[in-house]
Scaffold this active site. Structure first.
Site, PDB file in Angstrom:
ATOM      1  N   ASP A  50      -1.599   4.518  -0.631  1.00  0.00           N
ATOM      2  CA  ASP A  50      -1.462   5.877  -1.139  1.00  0.00           C
ATOM      3  C   ASP A  50      -0.107   6.560  -0.931  1.00  0.00           C
ATOM      4  OD1 ASP A  50      -4.100   5.130  -1.279  1.00  0.00           O
ATOM      5  OD2 ASP A  50      -4.905   7.045  -0.640  1.00  0.00           O
TER       6      ASP A  50
ATOM      7  N   GLU B 196      -9.612   2.378  10.628  1.00  0.00           N
ATOM      8  CA  GLU B 196      -9.113   2.253   9.254  1.00  0.00           C
ATOM      9  C   GLU B 196      -7.764   1.511   9.272  1.00  0.00           C
ATOM     10  OE1 GLU B 196      -8.673   6.031   7.341  1.00  0.00           O
ATOM     11  OE2 GLU B 196      -8.256   5.174   5.374  1.00  0.00           O
TER      12      GLU B 196
HETATM   13  C1  GLC Z   1      -7.409   5.231   1.113  1.00  0.00           C
HETATM   14  C2  GLC Z   1      -6.622   3.939   1.031  1.00  0.00           C
HETATM   15  C3  GLC Z   1      -7.163   3.075  -0.101  1.00  0.00           C
HETATM   16  C4  GLC Z   1      -8.660   2.873   0.107  1.00  0.00           C
HETATM   17  C5  GLC Z   1      -9.415   4.183   0.327  1.00  0.00           C
HETATM   18  C6  GLC Z   1     -10.859   3.967   0.791  1.00  0.00           C
HETATM   19  O1  GLC Z   1      -7.269   5.995  -0.024  1.00  0.00           O
HETATM   20  O2  GLC Z   1      -5.267   4.168   0.866  1.00  0.00           O
HETATM   21  O3  GLC Z   1      -6.489   1.862  -0.178  1.00  0.00           O
HETATM   22  O4  GLC Z   1      -9.210   2.172  -0.959  1.00  0.00           O
HETATM   23  O5  GLC Z   1      -8.786   4.952   1.308  1.00  0.00           O
HETATM   24  O6  GLC Z   1     -10.909   3.191   1.944  1.00  0.00           O
END
Ligand code: GLC
Length: 436
Positions: free
Chosen positions: A171, A400
């Site tokens: 992101d 995460e």
């Molecule tokens: C964030 C991450 C993305 C992922 C999402 C859900 O947006 O950057 O890669 O898919 O979270 O985990």
């Protein structure tokens, strides 16, 4: 033979996957991400397959039940209402495009599905089940790949562009700073973020970035989510080597699977996509950096940002000298990082060890890089990555993402794809020359 510690880790991983299981899909983690995410689901299916093969297939089937008519597979499926997340369906307003009443976003994510289903079939204990489910998914995944080359590579360069930083899956990567700067936030509707109520704001994208993320969504919404218009009209058009490598790998894997299942046409088209993609990837190589770089399609210039996006091409069948150069680059990064692989070069001035994709380690990317390195014969580097990943879990649990220097767990906790990848890592990787 698994020792007790590995056995415990595996049971805990399985427990987390069950905890986040909503029956036909999983949420990445409750609270922060309460819906179904595209590449999270596909990669999580790999973990499910180790203890429930049918459930693994259902995860991917559910995602593809929400594929748009034009072939796009959305990045989020909003299965239930939940006002703990922003931006929700009222911001995306994709209603007319979605095939079911369930709302989705209007952008996509890295296309790992082709890779994942081949892996599911190759390792299936229930071969008949796997072949039936794969046969049904094959044309859907192929339609998605065709969508990419039609709508995200309208000039036929062999490389597809992302139109929103969230499509990359990375992101707030430093890669997007310059191209995002050119997206004016002017006209952005007022909004209240929710992510910073679930996670430490210091670990999340900034407000300025969020305004531009939402402004882009408004822009696409104004174009009625018409993918035939979006690419040329988007102020943000970036070619990400990591994203393209994932697409190429998925096309290659889909081709192999299509061959096995007697789908000659899908096999031939997929192989063609992969061959062209691999040839075009060469234009993204930077000799000075010893890795691939993103290309800003709006300005026609390379983005000189040494991120993990430029290491991910090892996941595709790039030429051996390029794979060797990436292995060397990764070895070099390993001298300055306690836990591999940082999402950005720690020596770069913009590196931030805690802020999301601007430095921290993510297990899913580690998985793809380790897989590619092992296949290319760079087992030492692959083993380091797998070893570091499991050390992170032992020290900091199933987060995460993690600080590359201190292992500090960041973002959400009890994370589904982190758990899925741990189960994968606890299962030995096959190497060139291995016998079955
Ligand atoms: C964030 C991450 C993305 C992922 C999402 C859900 O947006 O950057 O890669 O898919 O979270 O985990």
């Amino acid at each position: 033979m698994m020792d007790d510690r590995a056995g415990d880790m595996r049971s805990r991983a399985q427990e987390i996957m069950r905890l986040n299981d909503r029956g036909t899909y999983t949420v990445p983690t409750s609270g922060l991400y309460p819906f179904q995410w595209n590449w999270d689901s596909c990669l999580s299916a790999l973990g499910f397959a180790h203890f429930d093969e049918a459930r693994a297939w259902t995860e991917i089937d559910t995602l593809f039940a929400h594929q748009w008519e034009d072939g796009m597979v959305p990045h989020i499926v909003f299965h239930r209402e939940d006002d703990g997340y922003f931006p929700g369906p009222d911001v995306w307003r994709t209603g007319r495009m979605t095939p079911t009443p369930t709302p989705t976003t209007g952008i996509t994510q890295p296309p790992v599905a082709g890779f994942c289903i081949r892996r599911l079939v190759d390792r299936a204990a229930d071969r008949a089940l796997a072949e039936t489910r794969a046969r049904a998914l094959l044309p859907q995944i192929h339609a998605w790949h065709k969508w990419f080359y039609r709508h995200r590579d309208p000039q036929g360069t062999g490389l597809v562009a992302i139109l929103h930083p969230w499509e990359s899956g990375r992101d707030n990567s430093i890669d997007w700073d310059a191209p995002l700067e050119r997206v004016s936030p002017e006209g952005v509707e007022p909004f209240t973020r929710k992510d910073t109520t679930h996670a430490d704001p210091a670990h999340r994208p900034t407000q300025g970035q969020y305004e531009r993320y939402i402004r882009l969504v408004q822009h696409f919404r104004d174009l009625d989510w018409d993918n035939a218009r979006l690419h040329d009209a988007s102020p943000f058009r970036v070619v990400d080597p990591g994203f393209n490598a994932i697409l190429v790998r998925s096309c290659t894997d889909l081709a192999a699977l299509a061959d096995d299942l007697g789908e000659a046409e899908i096999a031939a088209r997929s192989r063609e996509f992969a061959t062209r993609g691999l040839a075009a990837m060469e234009s993204l190589w930077s000799e000075a950096r010893g890795q691939y770089l993103c290309h800003d399609r709006a300005t026609g210039r390379a983005i000189d940002s040494p991120s993990i996006g430029g290491l991910l091409p090892v996941f595709a069948a790039i030429p051996a000298p390029r794979a060797a150069a990436l292995a060397a680059r990764i070895a070099h990064l390993g001298e300055g990082a306690e836990y591999m692989v940082p999402s950005h070069d720690p020596a770069a001035p913009e590196f931030d060890s805690l802020r999301y994709w601007r430095g921290p380690v993510w297990l899913i990317v580690n998985y793809m890089i380790a897989d590619g390195l092992a296949r290319a014969g760079h087992g030492v580097q692959a083993d380091r990555i797998v070893g570091d990943s499991l050390r992170l879990i032992r020290e900091s649990g199933f987060a995460e993402y993690y600080d590359t220097h201190t292992a500090e767990p960041c973002g959400g906790s009890t994370f589904t794809w982190t758990a899925a990848i741990v189960i994968e890592f606890l299962t030995p990787i096959s190497r060139p020359g291995d016998t079955a």
